[in-house]
Design a protein around this motif. Structure first.
Motif, PDB file in Angstrom:
ATOM      1  N   ASN A 287     -74.603  54.309  35.005  1.00 14.61           N
ATOM      2  CA  ASN A 287     -74.251  53.048  35.641  1.00 14.61           C
ATOM      3  C   ASN A 287     -74.255  51.909  34.643  1.00 14.61           C
ATOM      4  O   ASN A 287     -75.057  51.884  33.709  1.00 14.61           O
ATOM      5  CB  ASN A 287     -75.240  52.712  36.773  1.00 14.61           C
ATOM      6  N   LEU A 288     -73.365  50.968  34.870  1.00  6.60           N
ATOM      7  CA  LEU A 288     -73.404  49.697  34.174  1.00  6.60           C
ATOM      8  C   LEU A 288     -74.298  48.749  34.970  1.00  6.60           C
ATOM      9  O   LEU A 288     -74.494  48.935  36.171  1.00  6.60           O
ATOM     10  CB  LEU A 288     -71.999  49.120  34.051  1.00  6.60           C
ATOM     11  N   PRO A 289     -74.875  47.740  34.334  1.00  2.24           N
ATOM     12  CA  PRO A 289     -75.713  46.787  35.081  1.00  2.24           C
ATOM     13  C   PRO A 289     -74.976  46.200  36.277  1.00  2.24           C
ATOM     14  O   PRO A 289     -73.773  45.928  36.227  1.00  2.24           O
ATOM     15  CB  PRO A 289     -76.029  45.713  34.030  1.00  2.24           C
ATOM     16  N   LEU A 290     -75.709  45.991  37.381  1.00  8.08           N
ATOM     17  CA  LEU A 290     -75.095  45.571  38.630  1.00  8.08           C
ATOM     18  C   LEU A 290     -74.395  44.221  38.520  1.00  8.08           C
ATOM     19  O   LEU A 290     -73.405  43.977  39.213  1.00  8.08           O
ATOM     20  CB  LEU A 290     -76.166  45.511  39.736  1.00  8.08           C
ATOM     21  N   GLU A 291     -74.905  43.342  37.674  1.00 10.86           N
ATOM     22  CA  GLU A 291     -74.351  41.995  37.587  1.00 10.86           C
ATOM     23  C   GLU A 291     -73.437  41.824  36.383  1.00 10.86           C
ATOM     24  O   GLU A 291     -73.344  40.748  35.795  1.00 10.86           O
ATOM     25  CB  GLU A 291     -75.494  40.973  37.542  1.00 10.86           C
ATOM     26  N   MET A 292     -72.731  42.886  36.028  1.00 16.27           N
ATOM     27  CA  MET A 292     -71.815  42.819  34.891  1.00 16.27           C
ATOM     28  C   MET A 292     -70.746  41.746  35.060  1.00 16.27           C
ATOM     29  O   MET A 292     -70.182  41.259  34.079  1.00 16.27           O
ATOM     30  CB  MET A 292     -71.131  44.175  34.707  1.00 16.27           C
ATOM     31  N   ASP A 293     -70.467  41.362  36.281  1.00 15.23           N
ATOM     32  CA  ASP A 293     -69.433  40.356  36.524  1.00 15.23           C
ATOM     33  C   ASP A 293     -69.812  38.988  35.966  1.00 15.23           C
ATOM     34  O   ASP A 293     -68.969  38.089  35.895  1.00 15.23           O
ATOM     35  CB  ASP A 293     -69.142  40.233  38.021  1.00 15.23           C
ATOM     36  N   LYS A 294     -71.065  38.826  35.517  1.00 11.97           N
ATOM     37  CA  LYS A 294     -71.495  37.568  34.900  1.00 11.97           C
ATOM     38  C   LYS A 294     -71.035  37.443  33.445  1.00 11.97           C
ATOM     39  O   LYS A 294     -71.201  36.380  32.847  1.00 11.97           O
ATOM     40  CB  LYS A 294     -73.023  37.440  34.973  1.00 11.97           C
ATOM     41  N   LEU A 295     -70.486  38.510  32.903  1.00  8.28           N
ATOM     42  CA  LEU A 295     -69.968  38.454  31.532  1.00  8.28           C
ATOM     43  C   LEU A 295     -68.630  37.731  31.560  1.00  8.28           C
ATOM     44  O   LEU A 295     -67.555  38.339  31.479  1.00  8.28           O
ATOM     45  CB  LEU A 295     -69.838  39.859  30.946  1.00  8.28           C
ATOM     46  N   CYS A 296     -68.704  36.437  31.647  1.00  6.59           N
ATOM     47  CA  CYS A 296     -67.517  35.628  31.926  1.00  6.59           C
ATOM     48  C   CYS A 296     -66.514  35.603  30.789  1.00  6.59           C
ATOM     49  O   CYS A 296     -65.364  35.193  30.983  1.00  6.59           O
ATOM     50  CB  CYS A 296     -67.948  34.203  32.282  1.00  6.59           C
TER      51      CYS A 296
END
Length: 361
Positions: A287-296
């Motif tokens: 798994n990738l970290p759950l909050e990967m979407d923060k890598l703006c």
């Protein structure tokens, strides 16, 4: 030969997955063309010395005379100097100086190597390449380079890195260090705290094929100017430090083929400048970290060839993501994301088995 790749943008940062091999005859041709000019007029000097015999380049047939002649030649402004020694070379280099040399390449094949003392006087040196062609990592002696304030790049191959930390090498202007097939595990474990002191302005660190590296010390995360961190083909690497999020200037993180790496630290989502992330062939990572979407700032993501890696929870929030490099199975998972990210391009990596690289094991 230089080949243009249409998918070059997608594989940015994956350059060392592809190799250019120089034929022996081409190398000999370059050396021959260099040797055609009088020694004093050459921009590069190439010297190969075996034992205590005279150089294979044939500057003079009398080695004692060559040493005297070499001391005079060393005053000429050579921008580039290539020296090749074998383990039996023991001549005295004191009195030899190369004050204008900017690039020095040292090749040898031995378990213990004494750096030539004239290196300390190479005040204009910018790049140092030390390659051990032997099978086992070599120990370096006389690794005292504190006077080389212009040194910006160090490249070591098959070297025991402990010798560097033992010398307390402080290079205030060093920008890049590359460690290829080196012995670094024990050195990093015992001396990692010295890194920010030794290399305060380091912006790039490349570690490849270092089989004894099992964990990355947290002290690496104190290299606050680091922009590119590449740790590839280190198949015993298990963990990364949770402090990774302190590398706030990091733009490129490559972990290609670290096959025992289980997960990325959760703090990776703090890397708001990260543009390129490569976890391809990290087969133990599910798994990738759950909050990967923060890598703006993320523009390129390489993932695939793993046992069951999943996408981030909200990949459509990665608004700057332009390239995903993956295997065919992972490509299907990203197809629905293209509906939200119109500029997203998916590149499927073709697997090539290259037996010529087995010597790197």
């Amino acid at each position: 030969m230089l080949i243009h790749r249409q998918d070059a943008r997608a594989v940015l940062g994956l350059h060392n997955l592809h190799y250019i091999q120089q034929h022996d005859m081409l190398r000999e041709l370059v050396i021959h063309q260099c040797d055609e000019k009088p020694v004093e007029e050459r921009m590069r000097i190439y010297i190969s010395i075996k034992g205590n015999g005279f150089p294979s380049g044939g500057l003079n047939k009398d080695f004692n005379h060559f040493k005297r002649r070499f001391c005079l030649l060393s005053q000429v402004c050579y921008p580039s100097l290539l020296l090749l020694f074998d383990e039996d070379f023991s001549s005295n280099w004191h009195g030899v100086r190369f004050p204008k040399v900017e690039v020095l390449v040292l090749n040898f094949e031995t378990r213990t190597y004494n750096l030539p003392p004239f290196i300390e006087q190479m005040s204009q040196l910018k790049t140092l390449v030390v390659t051990n062609n032997g099978f086992f990592p070599a120990n370096l002696n006389n690794f005292q380079l504190c006077s080389l304030l212009n040194l910006k790049r160090i490249n070591l191959e098959r070297i025991s890195v402990s010798s560097i930390f033992t010398a307390n090498l402080q290079q205030p202007n060093l920008r890049k260090i590359s460690l290829n097939m080196c012995e670094i595990g024990e050195a990093f474990e015992n001396s990692a705290a010295k890194m920010p002191y030794m290399w305060p302005k380091l912006i790039e660190m490349n570690i490849e094929y270092c089989s004894d590296l099992t964990k990355v010390p947290a002290e690496i995360c104190d290299l606050v100017d680091l922009k590119r961190l590449s740790i590839c083909y280190c198949q015993e690497l298990v963990t990364l430090p949770e402090e990774l999020g302190r590398l706030t200037n990091l733009e490129v993180l490559r972990l290609h083929s670290c096959t025992n790496l289980v997960e990325l630290p959760k703090s990776i989502v703090k890397l708001i400048k990260l543009k390129f992330l490569d976890v391809y062939d990290c087969v133990a990572m599910d798994n990738l970290p759950l909050e990967m979407d923060k890598l703006c700032s993320l523009q390129t993501l390489c993932m695939g060839s793993s046992l069951g890696i999943k996408l981030p929870d909200s990949p459509q929030k990665l608004l700057k993501l332009e390239d995903v490099v993956c295997d065919e199975e992972t490509a299907h998972l990203w197809e629905y994301v293209k509906e939200h990210l119109k500029n997203l391009r998916i590149t499927v990596m073709e697997e090539h088995v290259n037996l010529n690289l087995l010597h790197r094991s």
